[in-house]
Design an enzyme around this catalytic site. Structure first.
Site, short mmCIF file in Angstrom:
data_model
loop_
_atom_site.label_atom_id
_atom_site.label_comp_id
_atom_site.label_asym_id
_atom_site.label_seq_id
_atom_site.Cartn_x
_atom_site.Cartn_y
_atom_site.Cartn_z
N GLY A 115 7.48 -1.40 1.74
CA GLY A 115 6.54 -1.43 2.86
C GLY A 115 7.20 -1.95 4.13
N VAL A 116 6.59 -1.65 5.27
CA VAL A 116 7.09 -2.18 6.54
C VAL A 116 6.00 -2.89 7.35
CG1 VAL A 116 8.92 -0.46 6.78
CG2 VAL A 116 6.68 -0.01 7.79
N ARG A 144 13.13 3.89 1.45
CA ARG A 144 12.85 5.17 2.09
C ARG A 144 11.70 5.01 3.08
NH1 ARG A 144 14.15 9.98 0.25
NH2 ARG A 144 14.12 9.42 -1.95
N ILE A 145 11.92 5.51 4.27
CA ILE A 145 10.85 5.49 5.28
C ILE A 145 10.07 6.79 5.11
CG2 ILE A 145 10.36 5.45 7.76
CD1 ILE A 145 11.36 2.76 6.47
N THR A 153 4.70 6.89 11.66
CA THR A 153 3.71 5.86 11.31
C THR A 153 4.41 4.55 10.96
OG1 THR A 153 3.63 6.77 9.06
CG2 THR A 153 1.91 7.46 10.58
N GLU A 193 4.22 -5.52 7.16
CA GLU A 193 4.27 -6.95 7.44
C GLU A 193 5.65 -7.36 7.93
OE1 GLU A 193 0.69 -8.43 4.67
OE2 GLU A 193 2.65 -8.63 3.75
N GLN A 219 3.81 0.88 12.70
CA GLN A 219 3.57 -0.36 11.96
C GLN A 219 4.49 -1.48 12.47
OE1 GLN A 219 1.41 -1.35 9.13
NE2 GLN A 219 0.50 0.04 10.58
N GLY A 257 0.80 -1.23 0.00
CA GLY A 257 0.00 0.00 0.00
C GLY A 257 0.82 1.27 0.00
N ASN A 272 7.47 8.06 6.57
CA ASN A 272 7.10 8.79 7.79
C ASN A 272 7.55 7.95 8.98
OD1 ASN A 272 5.88 9.88 10.05
ND2 ASN A 272 3.91 10.24 9.04
#
Ligand SMILES: Cc1cc2nc3c(=O)[nH]c(=O)nc-3n(C[C@H](O)[C@H](O)[C@H](O)COP(=O)(O)OP(=O)(O)OC[C@H]3O[C@@H](n4cnc5c(N)ncnc54)[C@H](O)[C@@H]3O)c2cc1C
Ligand code: SF4
Lengths: 316, 732
Positions: B690-691, B616-617, B622, B693, B626, B511, B619
């Protein structure tokens, strides 16, 4: 939830009389157990008698130096009461090991004693359960069933459920007595040891109360001194029912009392087992759990009970 | 717009908003109770009735009769829809394995077989209990162990084979051959499945709680046999999903059917005791892992074979997948078996596959390190690979697993641990430390968005992307603010409505990377529109900053362009095939410290640390949420979560939150998260992955390994509960 009518009682004897008179009536106190069971139609009262207005929410000293705890004293208030914390520490600790802060604010002394089992088959109305529907069979004892949480001792072929209360385990160690008023206005004193009943062939019959009989108080004898401890073992750190819990009162000479929760249909204690306390945990448990009939899934509770007591004894 | 080559230098490398720690913009609404969740949307449709589900009480068979007379006459009841009356309905999608509703066949326990529509919840529920159902019951088998014994030696249809595993394993100096078991798990998200449905002029609107809006619009249309254009799905706030709300579920079908028959809007929520058996779960697995290595620790042979149960035609839990790529080794064998059972449908749950697979693989790696006499951190590092071990010509796009291990080990103080199990004590507590690696793919899906520049200068972003509590609102706003040179509070984000452009949705941890790319595409389209207004066809020559547009000496406020009316632009980011030429994945290392009570065996976590490599993170606030949320879920998987199967009757017996335990606050210790400063240009224009999962993957094994280190007892059967090692603990 079935439809029901509702009234507020203001007098305990009258409440008992009403409860006996209206078929299918039940008392409601904090509602934390009864309401959940009504939503699932495990309990289907047609009439509720609210006992919150009976004024039974006092904790007072008795003439023989003990304590009288009103039936409607909230678990939070009981746990925090100065005398309880000082002289009946095991009770305060057991209460605080139960449920959550919000629930304890609502839960009452009488309601806690009368809370019903947490057997998953009891909770699923599509499953057989002799306690919920006498004669339908025991879901937990059928082939392939899940029985890890259930009882190992005092159980029967018709039911292996446990009584889930923590408070009652401590009260059992303290030799508490349940005070009631019967529908004809008589008061009765029922030793807690005789209050909860073993399932036998009638697991639906859980206690010594007669229809309509109301609990007005629980009394504790004068303090017995000693060191008080309550160790509740569960899969998560809080907010879960006990796999095994141990209430221990230990005197400086090594004698004392042991009551178990999470293993039986009632708080589990015996004089013979207490007498073995100076001989250590194994000696106590081989007496206390004598005749245990665990399932494959819950046999560990026997080891756990012994090890928990051993750890408590070693701690002092 | 197509993402058809690795991202070059771009605005995000010098960002002002993206990548900055930003509190979630929907936070105030949520903590003040003003973010309406599906069941609470009282204002969207007038005259809402309540539907209560009727569910089957057998696992398999046929309904022979449903007697609804008493229920129909009960107080407040408006109407009843039964499965017999609708008959079989088309399967909603090929991602649903079990039928949701319709017909006499009962495929699993608590399958929906009716809905009672009444004025109030109490009336509907009471009436539902009056319905008498007769069944012809068929006995099924629900025993995964038995199925495993049958299939264990069958390697005729492997997922993959590389080299000659058997010979290499035979020849290896050090070998491990062990079995591991993971139980079925429930998503146990806070908000149960809930839908309000309304029909108007043959068109259906549902206000629901769902992760994938477009999938659901299509699925609902398919199963109801109506035109998808006549279906609107709206799901702006979602109280967790974890995969449970990826696909259409029964409550939406019941609400739609109930509303159609009653002629009024109907809302249906699944009561919690139905969620476990009516919806989906993560399937239990039995896994066999064999690893062979040289004395120096290099893996020469690795095999991962697993079985899981599945509803007939479903996919079960793919526990072997990560083992194809996580560690090096020339000879490899991967086998996946499915045991078809009429249990409720097994389907995706957070990190499907990896979550269960790493629970096993990462214990195996720990055991192997011990056999080799190596530090488990070092053993993993030695077997790192920068190429796909099954296809060495295919590189990883950006892999820093070794750095995760090393940074994590240093921050955690791994070097100070006791290396001989069962030897460190603190009073009554045996102290242990554990580590596990984590691997999870970094997929991306095409994602669209529409942006609308308002006369007052605010920018509205509309996309059917969902925020399942992850922070989508915030990172989308950050992306739009960055691209348009606006302050964050000039951006308003609208999500979850099928009237908005189709997005990637929330699942598979795709996402964040996808939806921000889609937002970026739409914003670039808007920049194009503004360029046209300025009279240039080279938007690149314009600078968007401080809510203004600059070209040469000229500077105009962004708002001025919309003075005569809003400007609307829309685009979809399509991810090109080039992305698949490299392996895009995410990595982490998890470290935990536990105490195990020497007498009772109770486990108390003392601290947890994750070091993550996920591009890249977008944010850090948030993203951290997660990861720590994933870690909490890993604690549940390690220590308590178990959808216990009644093997006689074929259902999950622990079907409420009293018997299916998830961690409480007291179970969770101090949690630390380190994000490596990495970028993955192959993944997305923002170089993000993504992070959501990743945070779960490997956590349970790290805890199991720590319990071993504390006690010296190896438990290979999750959850690691005290009954499995109590009798092997030392005397207190
Ligand atoms: C989520 C959850 C977790 C919990 N965890 C624990 C735990 O860990 N340990 C634990 O011990 N308990 C636990 N409980 C149970 C809790 O302690 C009981 O629900 C509570 O004590 C019941 O008290 P109440 O006043 O709410 O009873 P009610 O629900 O009002 O009544 C319970 C029963 O008592 C009867 N009754 C009430 N008052 C009287 C009276 N004066 N005379 C005669 N009959 C009466 C009612 O008719 C009813 O049958 C938990 C409960 C919940 C919901
Ligand atoms: S153990 Fe008792 S409560 Fe549980 S199913 Fe059997 S009879 Fe019912």
């Amino acid at each position: 939830m079935r439809q029901f009518s509702f009234e507020r009682a203001s007098d305990a004897a009258q409440a008992a009389a009403r409860a006996a008179e209206v078929e299918g009536a039940k008392f409601i106190a904090g509602g934390t157990n009864l309401l959940d069971l009504m939503k699932l139609e495990i309990e289907t009262p047609v009439h509720l008698i609210d006992v919150n207005g009976l004024g039974l929410d006092e904790i007072s000293a008795t003439e023989d130096g003990g304590l009288r705890i009103g039936a409607l004293v909230r678990n939070t208030d009981l746990a925090a009461h100065e005398t309880v914390r000082r002289d009946y520490g095991v009770l305060s600790r057991a209460l605080l090991a139960g449920a959550s802060g919000q629930l304890r604010n609502k839960a009452t002394t009488a309601g806690n004693l009368l809370q019903r089992t947490r057997c998953p088959y009891f909770y699923d109305t599509a499953q057989p359960c002799n306690k919920r529907e006498p004669g339908s069979g025991c879901g937990a004892l059928s082939e392939g069933a899940f029985s890890r949480q259930l009882g190992v001792v005092g159980t029967s072929d018709s039911c292996i459920a446990t009584h889930p209360s923590d408070m009652a385990v401590a009260m059992r160690a303290l030799d508490a007595t349940v005070e009631t008023i019967t529908p004809v206005g008589m008061t009765r004193q029922i030793p807690l040891a005789e209050f909860h009943q073993l399932p036998g062939d009638t697991p639906e019959q859980e206690n010594a109360l007669m229809p309509g009989e109301i609990i007005t108080a629980v009394t504790l004898p004068a303090p017995v001194g000693g060191t008080h401890a309550y160790h509740k073992v569960r899969d998560r750190a809080s907010y879960a029912f006990a796999l095994v819990s141990v209430a221990l009162i230990r005197q400086p000479d090594g004698s004392g009392r042991v009551a178990l929760g999470g293993v039986a249909p009632k708080p589990w204690r015996s004089d013979e087992a207490d007498a073995e306390l100076p001989n250590g945990a194994r000696a106590v448990m081989s007496r206390l759990l004598d005749g245990a009939r665990p399932t494959e899934e819950n046999a560990f509770k026997i080891t756990l009970a012994e090890r928990t007591l051993a750890a408590m004894l070693a701690e002092e | 717009m197509e993402f058809n080559q690795p991202a070059g230098d771009n605005m995000f490398d010098d960002s002002k908003v993206v990548g900055k720690p930003t509190h979630r913009i929907d936070g105030p609404l949520k903590v003040s109770g003003q973010a309406p969740y599906a069941y609470e949307r009282h204002d969207v449709a007038e005259g809402q009735l309540v539907g209560y589900p009727v569910v089957s009480t057998i696992a398999q068979g046929r309904i022979t009769n449903m007697d609804t007379d008493a229920a129909l006459n009960a107080p407040g009841v408006i109407d009843i829809v039964t499965a017999l009356e609708t008959g079989e309905m088309p399967m909603p999608s090929d991602m649903n394995a079990a039928p949701l509703f319709g017909g006499a066949e009962v495929a699993h326990y608590h399958q929906a077989i009716g809905v009672v529509v009444a004025e109030t919840l109490e009336q509907a529920r009471a009436a539902a209990a009056l319905i008498k159902v007769d069944y012809e019951e068929t006995k099924g088998s629900y025993d995964l162990e038995a199925a495993w014994q049958e299939m264990r030696e069958d390697r005729s249809d492997p997922v993959s084979r590389v080299g000659d595993f058997e010979s290499a394993f035979e020849a290896a100096e050090v070998t491990l051959d062990q079995e591991y078991r993971t139980p079925s798990q429930s998503h146990a998200m806070m908000e149960p499945h809930a839908t309000i449905a309304q029909w108007q002029d043959g068109k259906l609107t549902i206000w629901t709680s769902n992760q994938m809006i477009e999938w659901n619009r299509q699925a609902l249309a398919t199963t109801l046999e109506i035109d998808p254009d006549d279906v609107r799905v709206d799901s702006p706030y979602i109280g967790g999903g974890f995969g449970s709300k990826l696909f259409l579920r029964a409550e939406a079908v019941l609400a739609a059917l109930g509303a159609r028959k009653a002629g009024r809007p109907v809302k249906v929520m699944l009561p919690r005791p139905m969620v476990m058996n009516n919806t989906t779960h993560r399937a239990s697995t039995i896994q066999r892992i064999r690893i062979g290595a040289q004395a120096d620790g290099k893996i020469t042979a690795i095999a991962h074979e697993a079985i899981s149960h599945t509803f007939p035609g479903g996919a079960g839990e793919n526990a072997v997948d990560q083992t194809r790529r996580f560690y090096a080794g020339d000879n490899r064998l991967i086998v996946k078996h499915l045991a078809e059972m009429h249990l409720p449908e097994a389907n995706a749950m957070r990190a499907p596959g990896e979550a269960a697979g790493l629970m096993a693989l990462e214990i195996a790696m720990d055991e192997m390190a011990e056999k080799l006499g190596m530090d488990p951190v070092e053993f993993r590092a030695i077997n790192d690979t920068q190429v796909d071990p099954e296809d060495p010509d295919k590189p990883f796009s950006d892999r820093h697993f070794v750095e995760c291990l090393n940074r994590g080990a240093e921050a955690f103080g791994w070097g100070d641990r006791n290396t001989t199990p069962g030897q460190r004590r603190d009073g009554n507590w045996l102290i242990g430390h554990g580590i596990a690696g984590a691997y999870r793919g970094g997929p991306a899906m095409d994602s669209g968005a529409r942006v609308r520049l308002q006369p007052g200068g605010t920018l509205i972003v509309e996309t059917d992307m969902t925020d399942i509590g992850t922070g989508s609102y915030t990172i989308i706003a950050q992306t739009a603010a960055e691209t348009m040179g606006l302050p964050l509070d000039a951006v308003e984000v609208r999500l979850g409505d099928s009237d908005y452009p189709v997005s990637a949705g929330s699942g598979g941890q795709w996402g964040a990377a996808s939806a921000t790319a889609g937002t970026y595409a739409a914003c670039l389209a808007l920049r194009g529109e503004i360029a046209k207004k300025i009279g240039t066809n080279d938007p690149e020559s314009l600078t968007f900053e401080n809510a203004s547009v600059r070209t040469g000496e000229k500077q105009m406020t962004l708002a001025s362009f919309a003075a005569d009316g809003e400007i609307v632009a829309e685009d979809t980011m399509e991810f090109g095939d080039f992305r698949g030429e490299e392996v895009v994945s995410t990595f982490a290392a998890h470290f935990v410290e536990v105490g195990v009570h020497v007498g009772t065996g109770e486990i108390r976590l003392r601290r947890m640390l994750a070091a993550c490599d996920a591009g890249r993170i977008l944010n850090p606030i948030t993203a951290r949420s997660q990861v720590i949320g994933g870690m909490v879920m890993g604690v549940g998987a390690a220590m308590m979560e178990d959808l216990a199967i009644d093997k006689g009757r074929g259902f999950f017996a622990t079907h409420d939150l009293a018997s299916y335990e998830v961690p409480v606050h007291m179970d969770i210790p101090e949690q630390e998260v380190i994000f490596l400063d990495t970028l993955d240009p192959q993944s997305s224009p923002l170089k993000a992955k993504g992070v959501g999962e990743l945070g779960l993957c490997g956590v349970a094994a790290a805890i199991a390994n720590a319990v071993y280190n504390a006690t010296g007892v190896r438990v290979r059967d999750y959850p690691v509960t005290l009954d499995k090692y109590l009798d092997q603990l030392p005397a207190a």
